[in-house]
Design a protein around this motif. Structure first.
Motif, PDB file in Angstrom:
ATOM      1  N   GLU A  30      34.323  82.091  37.054  1.00 55.84           N
ATOM      2  CA  GLU A  30      35.044  82.540  38.242  1.00 55.84           C
ATOM      3  C   GLU A  30      35.614  81.318  38.962  1.00 55.84           C
ATOM      4  OE1 GLU A  30      32.215  84.680  40.495  1.00 55.84           O
ATOM      5  OE2 GLU A  30      31.577  85.908  38.799  1.00 55.84           O
ATOM      6  N   TYR A  64      36.092  88.951  44.991  1.00 56.99           N
ATOM      7  CA  TYR A  64      34.633  88.855  45.169  1.00 56.99           C
ATOM      8  C   TYR A  64      34.203  89.567  46.445  1.00 56.99           C
ATOM      9  CZ  TYR A  64      30.048  86.911  46.303  1.00 56.99           C
ATOM     10  OH  TYR A  64      28.725  86.774  46.639  1.00 56.99           O
ATOM     11  N   ARG A  93      29.607  81.396  47.017  1.00 54.47           N
ATOM     12  CA  ARG A  93      28.957  82.656  46.684  1.00 54.47           C
ATOM     13  C   ARG A  93      27.469  82.394  46.497  1.00 54.47           C
ATOM     14  NH1 ARG A  93      33.420  84.785  42.190  1.00 54.47           N
ATOM     15  NH2 ARG A  93      35.213  84.553  43.588  1.00 54.47           N
ATOM     16  N   ALA A 102      31.890  90.549  41.421  1.00 54.35           N
ATOM     17  CA  ALA A 102      33.158  89.855  41.207  1.00 54.35           C
ATOM     18  C   ALA A 102      33.898  90.464  40.024  1.00 54.35           C
ATOM     19  CB  ALA A 102      32.914  88.374  40.955  1.00 54.35           C
TER      20      ALA A 102
END
Length: 300
Positions: free
Chosen positions: A10, A20, A30, A36
């Protein structure tokens, strides 16, 4: 058996914030639970640590594959289950995105492998079960191949020996359920070459079994209860052989001289008892008739 599809990392940035949904830390990374959607269409839902997948999570590939298990720094690491698009699955340990440690692989044809893995391959001690035949290979593996000491177990017999490239080689033995063992060795032989116009086909080498010894029969259940012989069947001489016949002759010699009659050796023990009972009855009847004649003479 390879993983179909790839887990693309990601991208943390302002351009994909909407991809997300979940918790973040003070630095905006995160961190915690989140979901996500990756640019390639894959979806991950689970735990994050400092912007990376870490902990328990579920990764769904757009091609239908799915991984449910533990992550460490964006890679499958720990215990996990991977279901492949063809329906096969692996349940076991992972390390750095590879099957590594102990695990079970369930194949599409219902075969299974249970044992050790190294760098995505069967490596170490393991058991491969062949669903079609019911046979199984129990032993050593090296980089996905059957190599080393092992036992190949079939429905009514088994082979113990060494293997190389899936083939048995060298000394070994077959063990049969009836209780006997056949010792020998596998020797590699060349299959006849098939000549072609331009070039020769490669030589196929196959193992050929050569017997060297068959061991003495050993029953699996030696302590069975004694059974009575059948009423009709072969005579003692036939069943016991020369030694048994000699013993019968010795017993016949010690019979009393008053014993008259022929013993039927073709029958079993029940027939012999019946003959002896008949002989005793005849003797008793003869004595009774003599007593009647003596009483008649006295009356005259």
């Amino acid at each position: 058996m390879s993983d179909l599809g790839s887990e693309e990392l990601e991208q943390e940035g302002e351009n994909n914030l909407e991809e997300y949904e979940g918790e973040r830390n003070e630095a905006g990374q995160r961190h915690g639970r989140g979901r996500a959607r990756l640019p390639n269409g894959d979806v991950y839902e689970g735990s994050y640590e400092f912007g990376q997948r870490s902990g328990q999570g579920i990764y769904k590939f757009k091609n239908g594959a799915r991984y449910t298990g533990q992550y460490l720094k964006n890679k499958k690491h720990g215990q996990g289950i991977f279901i492949y698009p063809d329906g096969s699955r692996y349940e076991g340990e992972w390390a750095e995105d590879q099957r590594h440690g102990h695990g079970v692989y369930y194949y599409v044809n219902n075969d299974t492998y249970t044992g050790e893995w190294f760098a995505h391959q069967r490596h170490g001690q393991g058991t491969y079960f062949y669903a079609e035949t019911g046979s199984k290979y129990v032993g050593s593996w090296v980089h996905g191949q059957q190599v080393g000491a092992a036992e190949l177990i079939h429905l009514n017999h088994r082979y113990q020996g060494k293997f190389l490239n899936k083939n048995p080689v060298g000394p070994g033995k077959y063990i049969f359920d009836v209780g006997c063992e056949q010792h020998g060795e596998y020797r590699l032989t060349d299959v006849e070459r098939v000549e072609e116009e331009e070039e020769e086909a490669p030589v196929n080498v196959v193992p050929k079994w050569k017997v060297t010894q068959i061991t003495e029969l050993t029953l699996w259940t030696p302590n069975l209860p004694e059974e009575k012989p059948p009423l009709e069947g072969p005579g003692p001489e036939e069943a016991l052989g020369e030694e048994g016949a000699t013993e019968l002759e010795e017993e016949a010699q010690v019979l009393p001289d008053a014993f008259e009659g022929e013993l039927d050796l073709q029958g079993g023990e029940d027939d012999a008892d019946a003959w002896e009972y008949s002989y005793d009855v005849d003797q008793a009847n003869a004595g009774f008739e003599e007593e009647e004649e003596r009483q008649a003479e006295l009356q005259d």
